[in-house]
Motif scaffolding. Structure first.
Motif, short mmCIF file in Angstrom:
data_model
loop_
_atom_site.label_atom_id
_atom_site.label_comp_id
_atom_site.label_asym_id
_atom_site.label_seq_id
_atom_site.Cartn_x
_atom_site.Cartn_y
_atom_site.Cartn_z
N LEU A 277 0.72 -1.25 -0.06
CA LEU A 277 -0.17 0.06 -0.14
C LEU A 277 0.95 1.22 -0.07
O LEU A 277 0.44 2.28 -0.38
CB LEU A 277 -0.90 -0.24 1.30
N ILE A 278 1.84 1.20 0.63
CA ILE A 278 2.84 2.22 0.84
C ILE A 278 3.43 2.59 -0.46
O ILE A 278 3.47 3.80 -1.19
CB ILE A 278 4.25 2.25 1.85
N ILE A 279 3.99 1.46 -1.09
CA ILE A 279 4.59 1.56 -2.58
C ILE A 279 3.74 2.03 -3.65
O ILE A 279 3.90 3.08 -4.28
CB ILE A 279 5.35 0.34 -2.76
N ALA A 280 2.41 1.49 -3.65
CA ALA A 280 1.51 1.80 -4.89
C ALA A 280 0.94 3.19 -4.39
O ALA A 280 0.61 3.88 -5.17
CB ALA A 280 0.51 0.73 -4.74
N GLY A 281 0.57 3.22 -3.33
CA GLY A 281 0.08 4.72 -2.93
C GLY A 281 0.77 5.91 -3.41
O GLY A 281 0.47 6.93 -3.84
N LEU A 282 2.19 5.78 -3.11
CA LEU A 282 3.05 6.69 -3.09
C LEU A 282 3.37 6.88 -4.83
O LEU A 282 3.61 7.91 -5.24
CB LEU A 282 4.50 6.46 -2.31
N ALA A 283 3.18 5.69 -5.44
CA ALA A 283 3.59 5.82 -6.93
C ALA A 283 2.57 6.62 -7.65
O ALA A 283 2.66 7.36 -8.40
CB ALA A 283 3.65 4.49 -7.32
N VAL A 284 1.10 6.39 -7.03
CA VAL A 284 0.09 7.21 -7.60
C VAL A 284 0.24 8.56 -7.34
O VAL A 284 -0.06 9.48 -8.39
CB VAL A 284 -1.43 6.53 -7.03
N LEU A 285 0.53 8.97 -6.14
CA LEU A 285 0.57 10.43 -5.79
C LEU A 285 1.86 11.04 -6.66
O LEU A 285 1.26 12.15 -7.30
CB LEU A 285 0.98 10.48 -4.23
N LEU A 286 2.79 10.45 -6.81
CA LEU A 286 3.93 10.76 -7.27
C LEU A 286 3.48 11.01 -9.11
O LEU A 286 3.86 12.25 -9.62
CB LEU A 286 5.16 10.24 -7.23
N THR A 287 3.04 9.85 -9.56
CA THR A 287 2.52 10.10 -10.94
C THR A 287 1.54 11.06 -11.10
O THR A 287 1.91 11.96 -12.39
CB THR A 287 1.62 8.66 -11.35
N LEU A 288 0.51 11.43 -10.29
CA LEU A 288 -0.35 12.68 -10.67
C LEU A 288 0.33 13.80 -10.47
O LEU A 288 -0.07 14.75 -11.21
CB LEU A 288 -1.58 12.48 -9.69
N ILE A 289 1.31 13.93 -9.40
CA ILE A 289 1.94 15.26 -9.36
C ILE A 289 2.85 15.68 -10.61
O ILE A 289 2.76 16.81 -10.84
CB ILE A 289 2.91 15.03 -8.08
N PHE A 290 3.55 14.71 -11.41
CA PHE A 290 4.12 15.01 -12.38
C PHE A 290 3.28 14.74 -13.84
O PHE A 290 3.43 15.74 -14.58
CB PHE A 290 5.21 13.87 -12.84
N ALA B 148 -4.72 7.06 -12.48
CA ALA B 148 -4.24 6.76 -11.15
C ALA B 148 -4.32 5.22 -10.91
O ALA B 148 -3.56 4.34 -10.45
CB ALA B 148 -5.14 7.44 -10.16
N ILE B 149 -5.37 4.64 -11.54
CA ILE B 149 -5.72 3.13 -11.51
C ILE B 149 -4.42 2.34 -12.28
O ILE B 149 -3.82 1.31 -11.64
CB ILE B 149 -6.99 2.81 -12.41
N PHE B 150 -3.85 2.85 -13.44
CA PHE B 150 -2.83 2.17 -13.97
C PHE B 150 -1.43 2.43 -13.20
O PHE B 150 -0.70 1.41 -13.08
CB PHE B 150 -2.61 2.85 -15.16
N ALA B 151 -1.34 3.51 -12.40
CA ALA B 151 -0.10 3.74 -11.62
C ALA B 151 -0.21 2.91 -10.35
O ALA B 151 0.78 2.36 -9.90
CB ALA B 151 0.01 5.26 -11.39
N PHE B 152 -1.47 2.66 -9.82
CA PHE B 152 -1.80 1.89 -8.92
C PHE B 152 -1.60 0.41 -9.28
O PHE B 152 -0.60 -0.56 -8.38
CB PHE B 152 -2.93 1.98 -8.20
N ILE B 153 -1.84 -0.16 -10.31
CA ILE B 153 -1.61 -1.39 -10.54
C ILE B 153 -0.22 -1.73 -10.92
O ILE B 153 0.34 -2.87 -10.56
CB ILE B 153 -2.55 -1.82 -11.86
N GLY B 154 0.35 -0.67 -11.67
CA GLY B 154 1.98 -0.91 -11.56
C GLY B 154 2.61 -0.84 -10.44
O GLY B 154 3.77 -1.89 -10.25
N GLY B 155 2.46 -0.28 -9.55
CA GLY B 155 3.10 -0.45 -8.09
C GLY B 155 2.74 -1.50 -7.48
O GLY B 155 3.48 -2.23 -6.62
N TRP B 156 1.44 -1.93 -7.61
CA TRP B 156 0.87 -3.06 -6.83
C TRP B 156 1.47 -4.59 -7.32
O TRP B 156 1.74 -5.53 -6.49
CB TRP B 156 -0.63 -3.14 -6.90
N THR B 157 1.49 -4.71 -8.87
CA THR B 157 1.93 -5.98 -9.28
C THR B 157 3.40 -6.12 -9.61
O THR B 157 3.86 -7.15 -9.81
CB THR B 157 1.02 -6.12 -10.49
#
Length: 422
Positions: free
Chosen positions: A216-229, A344-353
């Motif tokens: 959750l930490i990895i995927a959640g932070l990946a989503v946040l950083l992806t949206l910021i950029f 956000a969904i794509f970023a979450f799946i990438g960090g999750w899997t």
């Protein structure tokens, strides 16, 4: 007319049956692993398969969620000590006793344990030479690394054992452990004693929830950083005119795909840089890598959605005195929500899997669920518990499934690049 309606009805039934059959073929592996997960002692190396399981058990799910599979517990405890003992020259000798301890997590009891003491020596404050039945309160550090199936302690240690208040033959005292049964200043437990986890203790010490937290930490932070950029970049590529706008994004997208094709060489270079910079085994670093790898594609995807939004809204906001950041926040974000949700969904799946980089750049304690499930496969051909693996795999996929169900309308709109009509 009636003949045409009958033909349309038959055609509709045939197409529906065909669609159901195709969906069954697609979803059959999921159903298969579900059947395996609820079948006790299930194995894949069999010529028989029952579409409806004969014996249903949720033990595998219970074991995944609340099991203890070799994770190390090192916690302070309080408890009692009792048994036959005697005091001679300021030393307490226990000849036959037992130690009962309790580990707490906040206000809740996490686990209790009981250890037999055939012999132990304490340095105590009492100097009288007395003997009898010992009763005392203790505290210390309990280390547990393995629990047997029968609830006995496979391997554990008791360190820093101290009698805070004790009574023997009318004498009151306190003291610290000098020598355990093995001659050391700690007590070793091998295949003995007993440990009992409460529901709170099983939850806190579950291997699954530890890895889940990392995921959750990895995927959640990946989503946040992806949206910021991605959000500002997509807006800039869609609305602003600058040199190379039509080529930079496509070149960057192509370059990342070519770089990804370097495979092992790229991993070695990335590993070397991470180690040199002292960033090895850092969860946020992995999120940055995932976000950076997904920025080109996600920027291209969101740019396409923003292109479908009329620029008249931006111009109206500029006339009213809004800045570009205000346009993004108050105009773009509400209108581009389906596209942003898709990113956000794509970023979450990438960090999750993802598990290759996670297994390379993280130690075991910081690895996510994907790596843990992959490591479960290490037992193939050597007695892997397929019911346990099936339950773990379905629980791993559950968050992604829930996200898709909750955001399916946004995703459908985001992928079809639905626009606004003037």
């Amino acid at each position: 007319m009636r003949h045409m309606r009958k033909g349309e009805l038959v055609r509709s039934l045939v197409l529906t049956a065909l669609a159901v059959f195709v969906m069954f073929i697609i979803l059959f592996p999921v159903y298969y692993i579900f059947v395996v997960s609820i079948s006790p002692g299930s194995t894949l190396a069999t010529t028989e398969f029952h579409l409806i399981p004969q014996n249903v058990s949720l033990d595998s799910y219970r074991e995944v969620l609340f099991g203890f599979k070799g994770s190390k517990i090192s916690e302070n405890f309080t408890g009692t000590i009792e048994g036959s003992a005697n005091i001679q020259d300021g030393k307490l000798y226990i000849t036959n006793g037992r130690l009962i301890g309790k580990v707490r997590y906040g206000p809740f009891t996490g686990l209790t344990f009981e250890i037999p003491l055939s012999s132990a020596v304490f340095e105590v404050s009492a100097g009288e030479n007395v003997q009898g039945q010992l009763k005392g309160n203790v505290k210390g550090l309990f280390v547990l690394t393995r629990v047997n199936d029968d609830g006995s302690i496979g391997f554990g240690l008791v360190r820093n054992l101290e009698i805070t208040s004790g009574e023997l033959g009318g004498a009151s005292f306190s003291g610290i452990l000098l020598q355990g049964p093995t001659g050391k200043n700690y007590i070793v437990i091998r295949n003995g004693g007993k440990v009992t986890f409460t529901r709170v203790g099983m939850f806190v010490n579950s291997v699954f929830f530890g890895y889940l937290k990392n995921s959750l930490i990895i995927a959640g932070l990946a989503v946040l950083l992806t949206l910021i950029f991605v959000v500002p970049a997509a807006y800039a590529f869609s609305r602003m005119k600058f040199f190379g706008r039509d080529h930079v994004l496509y070149f960057y997208l192509m370059f990342t795909q070519v770089a990804g094709g370097l495979g092992i060489a790229g991993l070695i270079a990335l590993y070397g840089m991470i180690v040199k910079l002292g960033l090895y085994d850092k969860l946020p670093v992995l999120s940055f890598i995932y976000a950076a790898g997904g920025v080109p594609f996600n920027t291209w995807l969101l740019k396409g959605y923003i292109d479908s939004i009329s620029p008249d809204f931006d111009e109206a906001a500029l006339v009213d005195g809004a800045s570009y950041l205000q346009i993004i926040r108050y105009v773009l974000l509400p209108m581009a929500l389906p596209g942003i949700a898709t990113v956000a969904i794509f970023a979450f799946i990438g960090g999750w899997t993802e598990f290759i980089l996670a297994s390379l750049l993280l130690t075991e304690k910081n690895q996510p669920l994907a790596v843990w499930i992959y490591l479960l496969m290490g037992g193939i051909g050597r007695g892997i518990d397929w019911s346990y693996f099936g339950a773990a795999a379905l629980l791993f996929a559950l968050p992604v499934f829930i996200m898709f169900m909750l955001a399916q309308n946004y995703i459908r709109s985001g992928l079809t690049i639905g626009g606004l009509k003037e």
